[in-house]
Design a protein around this motif. Sequence first.
Motif, short mmCIF file in Angstrom:
data_model
loop_
_atom_site.label_atom_id
_atom_site.label_comp_id
_atom_site.label_asym_id
_atom_site.label_seq_id
_atom_site.Cartn_x
_atom_site.Cartn_y
_atom_site.Cartn_z
N ILE A 1 0.74 -1.25 0.01
CA ILE A 1 0.03 0.05 0.33
C ILE A 1 1.02 1.26 -0.14
O ILE A 1 0.72 2.30 -0.67
CB ILE A 1 -1.06 0.02 1.09
N PHE A 2 1.93 1.14 0.91
CA PHE A 2 2.61 2.61 0.82
C PHE A 2 3.46 2.78 -0.37
O PHE A 2 3.83 3.64 -0.90
CB PHE A 2 3.80 2.43 2.20
N TYR A 3 3.98 1.43 -0.98
CA TYR A 3 4.79 1.51 -2.21
C TYR A 3 3.77 2.17 -3.39
O TYR A 3 4.27 3.09 -4.09
CB TYR A 3 5.22 0.10 -2.57
N LYS A 4 2.22 1.73 -3.35
CA LYS A 4 1.38 2.14 -4.37
C LYS A 4 1.37 3.93 -4.12
O LYS A 4 1.41 4.48 -5.19
CB LYS A 4 0.36 1.38 -4.54
N TRP A 5 1.20 4.24 -2.96
CA TRP A 5 1.07 5.45 -2.81
C TRP A 5 2.18 6.31 -3.08
O TRP A 5 1.93 7.49 -3.65
CB TRP A 5 0.70 5.75 -1.02
N SER A 6 3.38 5.86 -2.99
CA SER A 6 4.65 6.79 -3.33
C SER A 6 4.92 6.70 -4.67
O SER A 6 5.60 7.56 -5.19
CB SER A 6 5.50 6.42 -2.45
N THR A 7 4.66 5.61 -5.79
CA THR A 7 5.38 5.52 -6.90
C THR A 7 4.22 5.75 -7.89
O THR A 7 4.63 6.33 -9.09
CB THR A 7 6.02 4.15 -6.79
N TYR A 8 3.09 5.65 -7.55
CA TYR A 8 2.01 5.78 -8.73
C TYR A 8 1.27 7.18 -8.90
O TYR A 8 0.69 7.65 -7.88
CB TYR A 8 0.95 4.76 -9.09
N GLN A 9 1.47 7.80 -9.96
CA GLN A 9 0.93 9.06 -10.01
C GLN A 9 -0.03 9.24 -10.99
O GLN A 9 -0.72 8.33 -11.60
CB GLN A 9 2.12 10.07 -10.44
N GLY A 10 -0.79 10.50 -11.09
CA GLY A 10 -1.88 10.87 -12.01
C GLY A 10 -1.49 10.13 -13.51
O GLY A 10 -2.47 9.79 -14.13
N LYS A 11 -0.41 10.36 -13.99
CA LYS A 11 -0.12 10.01 -15.36
C LYS A 11 -0.16 8.51 -15.40
O LYS A 11 -0.23 7.81 -16.70
CB LYS A 11 1.14 10.55 -15.83
N ASP A 12 0.12 7.71 -14.40
CA ASP A 12 -0.02 6.40 -14.53
C ASP A 12 -1.33 5.59 -14.34
O ASP A 12 -1.30 4.54 -14.02
CB ASP A 12 1.20 5.75 -13.55
N ALA A 13 -2.45 6.34 -14.12
CA ALA A 13 -3.53 6.06 -13.59
C ALA A 13 -4.09 4.84 -14.21
O ALA A 13 -4.81 3.99 -13.47
CB ALA A 13 -4.78 7.13 -13.67
N THR A 14 -4.00 4.68 -15.53
CA THR A 14 -4.53 3.40 -16.22
C THR A 14 -3.76 2.13 -15.93
O THR A 14 -4.07 1.24 -15.86
CB THR A 14 -4.37 3.61 -17.85
N ASP A 15 -2.30 2.32 -15.53
CA ASP A 15 -1.70 1.20 -15.13
C ASP A 15 -1.74 0.77 -13.61
O ASP A 15 -0.84 0.10 -13.30
CB ASP A 15 -0.25 1.46 -15.59
N ALA A 16 -2.10 1.63 -12.87
CA ALA A 16 -2.12 1.47 -11.60
C ALA A 16 -2.66 0.04 -11.01
O ALA A 16 -3.74 -0.41 -11.51
CB ALA A 16 -2.94 2.38 -10.67
N PRO A 17 -1.83 -0.67 -9.99
CA PRO A 17 -2.22 -1.81 -9.84
C PRO A 17 -3.47 -2.00 -8.63
O PRO A 17 -3.42 -1.04 -8.04
CB PRO A 17 -0.92 -2.41 -8.96
#
Lengths: 82, 833
Positions: B603-619
């Motif tokens: 959860i913390f990893y996802k919070w820190s690495t995935y941004q708006g531009k990656d929204a479609t790829d977010a796990p």
Amino acid sequence: MEKFAIALIFFTVFWGLIGVVLPFLIPKGPNRRLIQTMLILTSACCWLFWLCFYLHQWNPLFGPLLTTTDARILRELWSTDF
Amino acid sequence: MTTIFRSEQMTSCQLYLQPDAAYSCIAELGELGIVQFRDLNPNVNSFQRKFVNEVRRCEEMERKLRFLESEIKKDELTLYDPDENPDAPKPREMIDLEAIIDKLDHELKEINTNADALLRNFNELTELKHNLSMTQTFFQDAQQVRIGLSENAHEQNVDIDDQYSSTMATGMKLGFVSGVISRERIIGFERMLWRVCRGNVFLKQADIPDLIEDPLTGEKVHKTVFVVFFQGEQLKNRVQKICEGFRANIYPCPENANERRELAMGVMTRLEDLNIVLRQTHDHRQRVLLETSKTIRTWIIKVRKIKAIYHTMNMFNNDIARKCFIAECWTPNSQIDTLQLALRKGSESSGSGSISSVVNRIETNQQPPTHNKLNKFTQGFQNLVDAYGVATYREINPMPFVLITFPFLFAVMFGDAGHGLIVSIFALWMVIKENTLKKKWRTQEVWTIFFGGRYIILLMGLFSIYTGLIYNDVFSKSLNLFGSSWRVKFDDKTLLKSDSVFLEPNPTIYNHTTPDQYRQMYSGNPYLLGIDPVWQLSDNKITFTNSAKMKFAIIIGIIQMCFGVILSLWNHLHFKHYHGIFAEFLPQLIFLVCIFIYLIILIFYKWSTYQGKDATDAPSLLIHLINMMLLSYPDSPPSSTKIYNGQRGVQTALLLIAVICIPWMLLAKPIYTIIKRRKRNNHLTVTNPLASNDIEMKNHNADEEIDMSEVWVEQGIHTIEYFLGCISHTASYLRLWALSLAHAQLSEVLWSMIFHIGLSMNGYIGGIASFMVFMPWSSLTIFILLLMEGLSAFLHALRLHWVEFQSKFYKGEGYPFVPFSFKLILEETPPDS
């Protein structure tokens, strides 16, 4: 980016003072352990709560959906600069 | 060693008490409240115990005192509470007390019976008085008519006053019956007379204007005076029977006017006399009751204390050979000196100070009671914990932790700063005024529950203010203290095109050709304290907050469960169950860490690495967790592809370690038990190489067979319970999200559908409308949001603690320490009931 780090450090230090430093300053008495436990738990829970919501909003995956009326109002009220 | 984290150490003591000194020693101990006596005569019927007579006498006294108290209350006199705690009286004083109470009881009963008799007499005479005055008017009217008749009818000269002759003049002989009947029955009475006497009687009636007290029932009713005229004996009997049936009071009425006048005057004088006597009786009664009211509360307390002492002494063993009483009790280690001092004081006060009572500490295998030193703040929370189960002796007491985590989890579900403020103010009022409020409304159970939990409610309210600020929810509106991180950067052309717009966190998602339309509308730094105020205005607020709240709920849940498992380590260390650390603690903790702490890290990893531009790829973390369990790593939907390099290897390793923990926990403890028994048996055969050992060995084996299967089954249950519980409890913590969502939505509904109506109107009408709309809004807020939602969040937070948190370390198989204390006994029965 700096603002993000400053805020993080500020709140961590704030709750850290309450939860780590303050327990050492509690005078001896029958309730010393109890008050220490209370301070540690309170600061841990409150800091964690703040941290989770702060981190969740750091990199939002989508933005708010506003009606155009509201958007227009906000554009006037808040201007367009950060 | 006193610590808040465990219950106190208790010792079992034997007390040897001299028979003379026993009473006063017990009285001393009752005042202190430091020992819990064990019943040494459990098989003895309560009617065969030694002090049954004294107890009986006490109960007699209590009965008489209750009667006196009810009489005092009937007259609405004030009962004075004693200023200081009255001591338990000595046995000799008890006899005096008995005599006084007995005398008062008799006196009051006598006064009451006399007063009743006098009152009845008074009422009868009043009715008679009315009777006479009314019939007077009847006969006078009748005479007028007769005079008229006789003038017209040229009859024989009749004596106008002689009614008999007048009736004879009309050729008939009339008898009459006069009496008083209640007004509601007169109609039925008349009808019955008409039917039974076939219309041959004549009824004349007149209402008595005042309310009269009925002699039999004592109530004030409306009554009517009646006179029934009839002819002949038969009709007379019938009329009398009917009068009896309708409960009319018949009074003799002389036919002679002179006699009537004399009777009336006699009645008046008797009434006046009776009035005086009644008043004097009443005054006497008041005086007696006033005297009693000053001391009755003291007597009640004294009698209760005597009874408690004799009940306790009934539990003792009367050793005739050594001529003393033997008592067994539990007492905290810290109070043993106080106990000895108390016994010495008791022996001295009873006069037999030469031979003092002895305290003897004994070893016992029985489980001691659980005693926690509490103050008014911690008492409430300890009650919450004890409601599920009292802690086993010397086990970790969850109360110091529950003290903070319970209000915190409540606040996570309640989450509104405005509502939290109201709750805090209410609780603050109860806490500040606690000395005066302690004695009020003690019979209202709802109030006593709220008052008893005032510190809990205060903490709940304070934490709710904090969580409300983080959720940015004050009566469903947000505060903008630090400036929002979102800005609207659309131009008018875009805004005119559609009804609603998404603010984009990152400009490169959509249209590359017209980049000026989509500039970055998110500043890059989140709002400093809590949720950004822009979300309150947006239509997709729930989608955003759901994700945040669910993640937080899981995080705090897993951390609380880990904390529970670590507390079990502390328990193992204290009880020196070192095998338990290896056999239970380690597999439990490793399982939790491998699966669930890994989830938190993700959860913390996802919070820190995935941004708006990656929204479609977010796990999607949920899918990843499921795939981890199923060992499937698909390539197709972007939300299930790997998050980091080496994810497959790491996750497989973690899963393997976690799966190994299951048989580890299942097998380790039973195998350890087997090895331990075998070692013990070997040790026995080595030290006792006698033939009789074979029989012992066989018995041992038989025991072992039964015990081993029990051990296996128990361990199996614990294993399944723990591992399944880990998963289900983690999901159970999602109720933190669910209830906070419900609360926020209810609050929003109340505002937008009720309060908004008043606020959205313009002008003076708007002012009046706002005023009128405030009442339903505020009352619904209090009843639905504060009380109902508050109770709901309270129960759910409590359940989370009792089941999800405490099942990780708490056994709860103890029994509470209930000391012999006069204070506890006196508090049990409320004094004003």
